[in-house]
Motif scaffolding. Structure first.
Motif, PDB file in Angstrom:
ATOM      1  N   LEU A 117      12.123  -2.122   7.548  1.00  0.00           N
ATOM      2  CA  LEU A 117      11.813  -1.580   6.226  1.00  0.00           C
ATOM      3  C   LEU A 117      12.124  -2.607   5.135  1.00  0.00           C
ATOM      4  O   LEU A 117      11.320  -2.814   4.207  1.00  0.00           O
ATOM      5  N   LEU A 118      13.269  -3.263   5.250  1.00  0.00           N
ATOM      6  CA  LEU A 118      13.655  -4.261   4.246  1.00  0.00           C
ATOM      7  C   LEU A 118      12.716  -5.466   4.266  1.00  0.00           C
ATOM      8  O   LEU A 118      12.365  -6.002   3.203  1.00  0.00           O
ATOM      9  N   LEU A 119      12.294  -5.881   5.449  1.00  0.00           N
ATOM     10  CA  LEU A 119      11.349  -6.999   5.534  1.00  0.00           C
ATOM     11  C   LEU A 119      10.005  -6.618   4.905  1.00  0.00           C
ATOM     12  O   LEU A 119       9.359  -7.449   4.258  1.00  0.00           O
ATOM     13  N   TRP A 120       9.610  -5.371   5.095  1.00  0.00           N
ATOM     14  CA  TRP A 120       8.367  -4.906   4.461  1.00  0.00           C
ATOM     15  C   TRP A 120       8.504  -4.911   2.944  1.00  0.00           C
ATOM     16  O   TRP A 120       7.575  -5.310   2.226  1.00  0.00           O
ATOM     17  N   LEU A 121       9.648  -4.460   2.449  1.00  0.00           N
ATOM     18  CA  LEU A 121       9.874  -4.454   1.001  1.00  0.00           C
ATOM     19  C   LEU A 121       9.872  -5.870   0.437  1.00  0.00           C
ATOM     20  O   LEU A 121       9.411  -6.102  -0.687  1.00  0.00           O
ATOM     21  N   TRP A 122      10.408  -6.809   1.204  1.00  0.00           N
ATOM     22  CA  TRP A 122      10.455  -8.195   0.746  1.00  0.00           C
ATOM     23  C   TRP A 122       9.070  -8.850   0.766  1.00  0.00           C
ATOM     24  O   TRP A 122       8.741  -9.659  -0.089  1.00  0.00           O
ATOM     25  N   GLY A 123       8.248  -8.455   1.740  1.00  0.00           N
ATOM     26  CA  GLY A 123       6.948  -9.068   1.896  1.00  0.00           C
ATOM     27  C   GLY A 123       5.803  -8.220   1.393  1.00  0.00           C
ATOM     28  O   GLY A 123       5.561  -8.130   0.171  1.00  0.00           O
ATOM     29  N   PRO A 124       5.079  -7.544   2.292  1.00  0.00           N
ATOM     30  CA  PRO A 124       3.887  -6.779   1.888  1.00  0.00           C
ATOM     31  C   PRO A 124       4.168  -5.692   0.863  1.00  0.00           C
ATOM     32  O   PRO A 124       3.328  -5.409   0.005  1.00  0.00           O
ATOM     33  N   GLY A 125       5.328  -5.075   0.917  1.00  0.00           N
ATOM     34  CA  GLY A 125       5.620  -3.971   0.013  1.00  0.00           C
ATOM     35  C   GLY A 125       5.717  -4.361  -1.445  1.00  0.00           C
ATOM     36  O   GLY A 125       5.558  -3.513  -2.339  1.00  0.00           O
ATOM     37  N   SER A 126       5.996  -5.637  -1.719  1.00  0.00           N
ATOM     38  CA  SER A 126       6.138  -6.073  -3.106  1.00  0.00           C
ATOM     39  C   SER A 126       4.875  -6.725  -3.651  1.00  0.00           C
ATOM     40  O   SER A 126       4.860  -7.225  -4.778  1.00  0.00           O
ATOM     41  N   SER A 127       3.806  -6.724  -2.888  1.00  0.00           N
ATOM     42  CA  SER A 127       2.550  -7.311  -3.363  1.00  0.00           C
ATOM     43  C   SER A 127       1.732  -6.262  -4.106  1.00  0.00           C
ATOM     44  O   SER A 127       1.811  -5.077  -3.806  1.00  0.00           O
TER      45      SER A 127
END
Length: 315
Positions: free
Chosen positions: A37-47
């Motif tokens: 979840l945190l990796l998603w927030l750092w990557g695709p989730g913040s685009s």
């Protein structure tokens, strides 16, 4: 539990891991899912979104995320923070229940002590194995959470002085689960009942978290900003501790709440207003002091557990 469960030839640590393999699997899955979840927030989730609005010092919600996916990002960011800050409670409940409490309630601990395994070695293995996994797992999650925060540091949910965020960004997030583990073990030796141990362990962990939150602002030297009656309360960036009015003598008093009324201010001898706070730059000093307190409390709790173990063996 079989009579070979705690055979020294198989290694105490390996035995503990095998005995609690379900809990270990749940913990690994917990860390893996939260980390993903945190990796998603750092990557695709913040685009696809950007931070808008002027970030005004002292105003918590001055910066907001807008654009496609911003609401999802904000909600999942809060969820990830909660998942990290819940770990101390999980550790306390596990130690008070499955790890120690169940063994004492069922009498299987005493059985293990008759198989060439000293009570002290048994307890050391019981605490050391989960402590190692707690440190590694929580440390990884904190590192990822800080990575996410660095990607959008102006958002309130990524600032350490926002309610609930402090405990997910630093060393205290690793130290507090260790205290929860120790408190759970201590309560288990006192209560010797699973349900009672879990409830009391959770309560004690909650008390510690609440107390630290109330005292945190005094763990390091504070800063103060003042403004005259025309400036009012000046802005700042950090954790607000106190605010009020200042008199002609420099004394700090409660705000009479009549800033627009000159005669009222004169009657109360108010010449300005102050705000006392911990600046944003004090994050690591506060973290290190609090971590030291937590580790000290953990050491005391572990010492008490071993003392109870020795006393119980003499009875």
């Amino acid at each position: 539990m079989s009579t070979a469960t705690f055979s020294p030839s198989t290694g105490l640590t390996w035995t503990v891991l095998r005995l609690h393999r379900l809990a270990l699997g749940v913990w690994v899955a917990y860390v893996a899912l939260t980390g993903t979840l945190l990796l998603w927030l750092w990557g695709p989730g913040s685009s696809g979104w950007h931070i808008t609005g002027k970030c005004v010092a002292g105003v918590m919600n001055a910066c907001t995320a807008t654009g496609p996916g911003a609401l999802t990002y904000t909600n999942l960011l809060g969820l990830s923070t909660s998942l990290i800050t819940l770990v101390p409670a999980i550790a306390a409940a596990f130690a008070g229940g499955t790890l120690i409490g169940r063994e004492l309630e069922r009498g299987t601990a005493a059985l293990a002590w008759t198989q060439s395994v000293s009570p002290a070695r048994w307890l050391a293995a019981k605490l050391a194995a989960p402590a190692a996994f707690l440190v590694v797992g929580t440390g990884l999650l904190v590192a990822l959470r800080r990575l996410v925060a660095s990607r959008a540091s102006d958002l309130p949910d990524n600032q350490w002085f926002t309610d609930g965020v402090y405990g997910s960004l630093g060393a205290t997030a690793v130290a507090l689960p260790l205290l929860g583990l120790a408190l759970g073990a201590l309560v288990a030796f006192v209560a010797r009942r699973v349900i009672a141990s879990i409830c009391v362990s959770l309560a004690l962990t909650g008390i510690v978290v609440t107390a630290l939150g109330a005292l945190r602002g005094r763990f390091w030297t504070t800063s103060t900003v003042t403004g005259d009656v025309h400036q009012g309360y000046r802005g700042f960036t950090g954790l607000l501790l106190d605010e009020g009015a200042v008199t002609a003598s420099g004394a700090r008093v409660a705000d009479p709440l009549c800033r627009a009324d000159t005669s009222c201010l004169t009657r109360h001898d108010v010449t300005g207003f102050y705000r006392e706070f911990q600046p944003a730059s004090h994050f690591w000093p506060l973290q290190l002091v609090e971590t030291g307190i937590l580790l000290g409390l953990t050491a005391l709790a572990v010492t008490a557990v071993f003392a109870l173990l020795r006393r119980n063996r003499r009875i």
